[in-house]
Design a protein around this motif. Structure first.
Motif, mmCIF file in Angstrom:
data_model
loop_
_atom_site.group_PDB
_atom_site.id
_atom_site.type_symbol
_atom_site.label_atom_id
_atom_site.label_comp_id
_atom_site.label_asym_id
_atom_site.label_seq_id
_atom_site.Cartn_x
_atom_site.Cartn_y
_atom_site.Cartn_z
ATOM 1 N N UNK A 76 -0.016 1.066 -8.006
ATOM 2 C CA UNK A 76 1.361 1.275 -7.539
ATOM 3 C C UNK A 76 2.397 0.480 -7.748
ATOM 4 N N UNK A 77 2.007 -0.815 -7.731
ATOM 5 C CA UNK A 77 3.053 -1.958 -7.762
ATOM 6 C C UNK A 77 3.107 -2.719 -8.937
ATOM 7 N N UNK A 78 4.196 -3.356 -9.502
ATOM 8 C CA UNK A 78 4.320 -3.549 -10.913
ATOM 9 C C UNK A 78 3.639 -5.236 -10.707
ATOM 10 N N UNK A 79 3.176 -5.689 -11.922
ATOM 11 C CA UNK A 79 2.699 -7.047 -11.768
ATOM 12 C C UNK A 79 3.654 -7.869 -11.535
ATOM 13 N N UNK A 80 3.627 -9.032 -10.798
ATOM 14 C CA UNK A 80 4.575 -9.989 -11.050
ATOM 15 C C UNK A 80 5.017 -10.452 -12.139
ATOM 16 N N UNK A 81 6.319 -10.754 -12.762
ATOM 17 C CA UNK A 81 6.486 -11.210 -13.817
ATOM 18 C C UNK A 81 7.135 -12.575 -14.063
#
Length: 361
Positions: A76-81
């Motif tokens: 549900x959360x984006x991967x850290x970039x």
């Protein structure tokens, strides 16, 4: 051969994932991730899943592993970039910048500070800008120690802000040792993508001294170039001022404490011309003389990048600049009151005194 970890779903998880892929309110990214997990649970390998959903094999493998580790919240959360933000002790950075010096140097640079704190130079620059710190710059100063500073300050600022009626206020000074400099090689002109070029070395062809008087009322300049700047040349300039100003006007001349201005023969001439009144700036306070502002403009706009093959050519350039200035003169407006300036000087003196006391102790 590496085998992708198996994904096993409960009935509740499968229902939630299926709902995410079909719901019109689900973002495209979340629906894509849900589809990845559903296909993985059916035994698809990462390469085939990537081809199906339009992602690379590595990205599919990461979302598979995130689901295995964290379950539904993991997708549900984006991967850290990018790289994780660098943490810096801002208080220590400011303290080092303002209260210390690096080894074998007089001031900090972004790279030296970055190496000291273990962060990037851009991080140091960002915090310096946020705190208004510019360690690469230093401003020169000199606080006047003239025992009559207050009286002279109030006298001159009073002339600027409330000039007497039926009188002219003229700021006078010499710009001495103006050099006629010729470059050793021709430079290249300005063009797109390239600044104008000048050789760093030069040929000297002599010097001249510019005597100038700035009319505070309208910005007009009375000027004269001479080879020397003794009392003889100063007297000659005073006589020029006498000729080029209305004879019925009282003249208040502001000048510095140069010995030439107080020579006995100058005093004798002034005594015979009572319409001249001299006002001397405090020692180490040439900034009170507004003609210095004109000298700065002359230097930056005409002299610094000029090329002169003789003193005569230099003097013609100065005369042309003055003539052009006088065609449409613009007076400099003095805005600071004597009280404001005095308070600033008092603060500077107190800080200097405290600094000297710290050094003694």
């Amino acid at each position: 051969m590496r085998v992708a970890p198996k994904v096993e779903l409960t009935e509740e998880q499968r229902a939630q994932l299926t709902k995410l892929t079909r719901s019109g309110r689900t973002s495209v990214r979340q629906a894509q991730r849900a589809n990845i997990i559903l296909l993985a649970s059916q035994g698809w390998d990462n390469k085939d899943i990537g081809r199906q959903v339009g992602l690379g094999r590595v990205a599919v493998a990461r979302w598979r592993q995130r689901f295995i580790d964290l379950g539904l919240p993991g997708i549900e959360r984006d991967l850290p970039r990018g790289a994780p933000p660098q943490k810096v002790d801002v208080a220590k950075l400011v303290e080092l910048t303002t209260q210390s010096q690096p080894a074998a140097a007089t001031h900090w640079s972004t790279r030296k500070m970055a190496a000291e704190l273990g962060v990037s130079p851009s991080t140091v620059m960002r915090h310096w800008q946020a705190h208004g710190l510019k360690p690469h710059l230093a401003r020169s100063f000199k606080v006047s120690r003239d025992p009559q500073f207050v009286q002279k300050l109030e006298d001159i600022v009073g002339l600027y802000m409330a000039p007497p009626e039926h009188a002219l206020v003229l700021c006078c000074d010499e710009k001495s040792q103006v050099q006629a400099l010729d470059r050793t090689q021709p430079g290249l002109p300005l063009k797109k993508g390239r600044a104008q070029t000048l050789t760093h070395d030069y040929k000297r062809h002599g010097t001249t001294t510019l005597f100038a008087a700035l009319n505070v009322l309208d910005g007009q300049i009375i000027s004269q170039c001479q080879q020397r700047h003794t009392h003889v040349e100063w007297l000659k300039f005073l006589k020029q001022i006498d000729k080029q100003t209305p004879p019925d006007k009282t003249l208040h001349l502001i000048a510095d404490n140069y010995a030439t201005h107080k020579h006995p023969k100058v005093q004798e001439w002034l005594h015979k011309h009572p319409r001249f009144h001299m006002h001397f700036t405090p020692t180490s306070a040439s900034w009170l003389n507004m003609v210095e502002r004109f000298f700065r403009d002359l230097t930056t706009e005409r002299l610094r990048r000029g090329v002169f093959t003789s003193v005569r050519e230099l003097e013609e350039a100065i005369e042309d600049y003055v003539r052009h200035h006088n065609e449409c003169p613009k007076p400099f407006i003095w805005t600071k009151s004597a009280k404001d300036i005095l308070q600033k000087v008092i603060r500077a003196n107190s800080r200097l005194s405290s600094k000297q006391n710290e050094t003694l102790h």
